[in-house]
Write a protein that holds these residues in place. Structure first.
Motif, mmCIF file in Angstrom:
data_model
loop_
_atom_site.group_PDB
_atom_site.id
_atom_site.type_symbol
_atom_site.label_atom_id
_atom_site.label_comp_id
_atom_site.label_asym_id
_atom_site.label_seq_id
_atom_site.Cartn_x
_atom_site.Cartn_y
_atom_site.Cartn_z
ATOM 1 N N LYS A 56 0.476 -1.177 -0.079
ATOM 2 C CA LYS A 56 -0.347 -0.361 -0.194
ATOM 3 C C LYS A 56 0.969 0.953 -0.145
ATOM 4 N N LEU A 57 2.542 1.069 0.715
ATOM 5 C CA LEU A 57 2.787 2.979 0.990
ATOM 6 C C LEU A 57 3.499 2.298 -0.612
ATOM 7 N N GLU A 58 3.673 1.583 -1.516
ATOM 8 C CA GLU A 58 3.667 2.222 -3.131
ATOM 9 C C GLU A 58 3.134 2.864 -3.787
ATOM 10 N N THR A 59 1.245 3.239 -3.444
ATOM 11 C CA THR A 59 0.221 2.997 -4.099
ATOM 12 C C THR A 59 0.257 4.375 -3.464
ATOM 13 N N VAL A 60 0.077 4.789 -2.176
ATOM 14 C CA VAL A 60 0.270 5.866 -0.956
ATOM 15 C C VAL A 60 1.637 6.732 -2.053
ATOM 16 N N HIS A 61 2.390 7.067 -2.096
ATOM 17 C CA HIS A 61 3.358 7.615 -2.567
ATOM 18 C C HIS A 61 4.578 7.501 -2.849
ATOM 19 N N SER A 62 4.791 7.496 -4.248
ATOM 20 C CA SER A 62 5.657 7.363 -5.017
ATOM 21 C C SER A 62 7.665 7.132 -4.665
ATOM 22 N N GLY A 63 7.353 8.304 -3.159
ATOM 23 C CA GLY A 63 8.587 8.844 -2.429
ATOM 24 C C GLY A 63 10.120 9.100 -2.926
ATOM 25 N N ASN A 64 11.201 8.792 -1.889
ATOM 26 C CA ASN A 64 12.226 9.107 -2.193
ATOM 27 C C ASN A 64 12.990 8.235 -2.477
ATOM 28 N N ASN A 65 14.361 8.218 -2.659
ATOM 29 C CA ASN A 65 15.607 6.906 -2.408
ATOM 30 C C ASN A 65 15.245 7.280 -1.243
ATOM 31 N N GLY A 122 13.999 2.931 -0.235
ATOM 32 C CA GLY A 122 15.082 1.854 0.689
ATOM 33 C C GLY A 122 14.646 1.494 2.052
ATOM 34 N N ILE A 123 13.400 2.034 2.420
ATOM 35 C CA ILE A 123 13.107 1.833 3.480
ATOM 36 C C ILE A 123 11.611 0.886 2.721
ATOM 37 N N ARG A 124 11.356 1.097 1.655
ATOM 38 C CA ARG A 124 9.750 0.140 1.320
ATOM 39 C C ARG A 124 10.396 -1.572 0.973
ATOM 40 N N GLU A 125 11.329 -1.032 0.480
ATOM 41 C CA GLU A 125 12.386 -2.200 -0.303
ATOM 42 C C GLU A 125 12.552 -3.092 0.942
ATOM 43 N N ARG A 126 13.899 -2.582 1.588
ATOM 44 C CA ARG A 126 13.950 -3.691 2.763
ATOM 45 C C ARG A 126 12.187 -3.899 3.654
ATOM 46 N N CYS A 127 11.627 -3.526 4.033
ATOM 47 C CA CYS A 127 10.379 -4.432 4.242
ATOM 48 C C CYS A 127 9.419 -5.466 3.203
ATOM 49 N N TRP A 139 9.255 5.088 7.380
ATOM 50 C CA TRP A 139 8.593 5.360 6.755
ATOM 51 C C TRP A 139 7.882 6.794 6.343
ATOM 52 N N VAL A 140 6.955 6.964 7.417
ATOM 53 C CA VAL A 140 5.876 7.961 7.957
ATOM 54 C C VAL A 140 6.689 8.827 8.351
ATOM 55 N N THR A 141 7.613 8.633 8.630
ATOM 56 C CA THR A 141 8.428 10.243 9.771
ATOM 57 C C THR A 141 8.879 11.030 8.322
ATOM 58 N N HIS A 142 9.412 10.478 7.576
ATOM 59 C CA HIS A 142 10.181 10.475 5.961
ATOM 60 C C HIS A 142 9.376 11.166 5.640
ATOM 61 N N LEU A 183 4.400 15.809 -1.802
ATOM 62 C CA LEU A 183 3.056 14.834 -2.082
ATOM 63 C C LEU A 183 2.181 15.245 -2.858
ATOM 64 N N TYR A 184 1.604 15.665 -3.095
ATOM 65 C CA TYR A 184 0.475 16.286 -4.075
ATOM 66 C C TYR A 184 0.672 16.079 -5.532
ATOM 67 N N ASN A 185 2.272 16.063 -5.756
ATOM 68 C CA ASN A 185 2.297 15.928 -7.593
ATOM 69 C C ASN A 185 3.372 14.900 -7.513
ATOM 70 N N ALA A 186 3.104 13.561 -6.701
ATOM 71 C CA ALA A 186 3.300 12.696 -6.845
ATOM 72 C C ALA A 186 2.896 11.609 -8.180
#
Length: 167
Positions: free
Chosen positions: A82-91, A95-100, A151-154, A163-166
């Protein structure tokens, strides 16, 4: 984002219940390892716990606690996707999501991971258990929960327009 935080809170609540029953979990792993004649190698993966439950579990208490562990892992895995769909993220967040995702992979070898302070799940094990059999499997959930909170903190530190243009 609120949905992610709510899901994380729910998982943490389930984990708190699970944590109160850690000795039951270790007992269930011990019983199923004995039934599987698999007393030498450590419990090193989610799929190993699943296999023990599916093929070597003889009582409802063991089945319930093993199932509880597997359900929490599954919920964490769903949240990770779900994190992938919520926000495309940054490096950093990617990285955190991939570790999870790697940690929650059913075949990932968990035998060398250990939860660190403030988590004392490993401290509740005997030295032999911690070093040789269950240290990794009991460390999995607290480590992944910490990564998810990180992840949430970052994400919350990112500027709003990012966030909105992601998407």
């Amino acid at each position: 984002m609120n949905e992610v935080k709510e899901a994380l809170r729910n998982i943490e609540q389930h984990y708190k219940l699970f944590l109160q029953q850690q000795f039951t979990f270790i007992g269930a792993l011990q019983h199923t390892r004995e039934n599987a004649h698999d007393m030498i190698r450590p419990v090193a993966s989610i799929s190993q716990v699943q296999s023990y439950m599916d093929h070597h579990c003889n009582n409802s208490t063991d089945r319930r606690i093993l199932n509880m562990f597997l359900n929490i892992c599954n919920d964490l895995s769903k949240l990770c996707h779900k994190l992938e769909t919520v926000h495309s993220g940054n490096n950093i967040t990617n990285g955190i999501r991939e570790r999870c995702k790697l940690l929650l992979s059913h075949s990932n070898d968990l035998s060398t991971i250990r939860a660190k302070y403030p988590h004392d799940v490993v401290n509740h094990l005997s030295c032999d258990e911690a070093k040789n059999h269950y240290g990794g499997v009991v460390s999995l959930i607290p480590i992944v929960l910490d990564y998810m909170k990180e992840w949430v903190t970052h994400i919350e530190k990112l500027p709003r327009h990012v966030l909105y243009n992601a998407h």
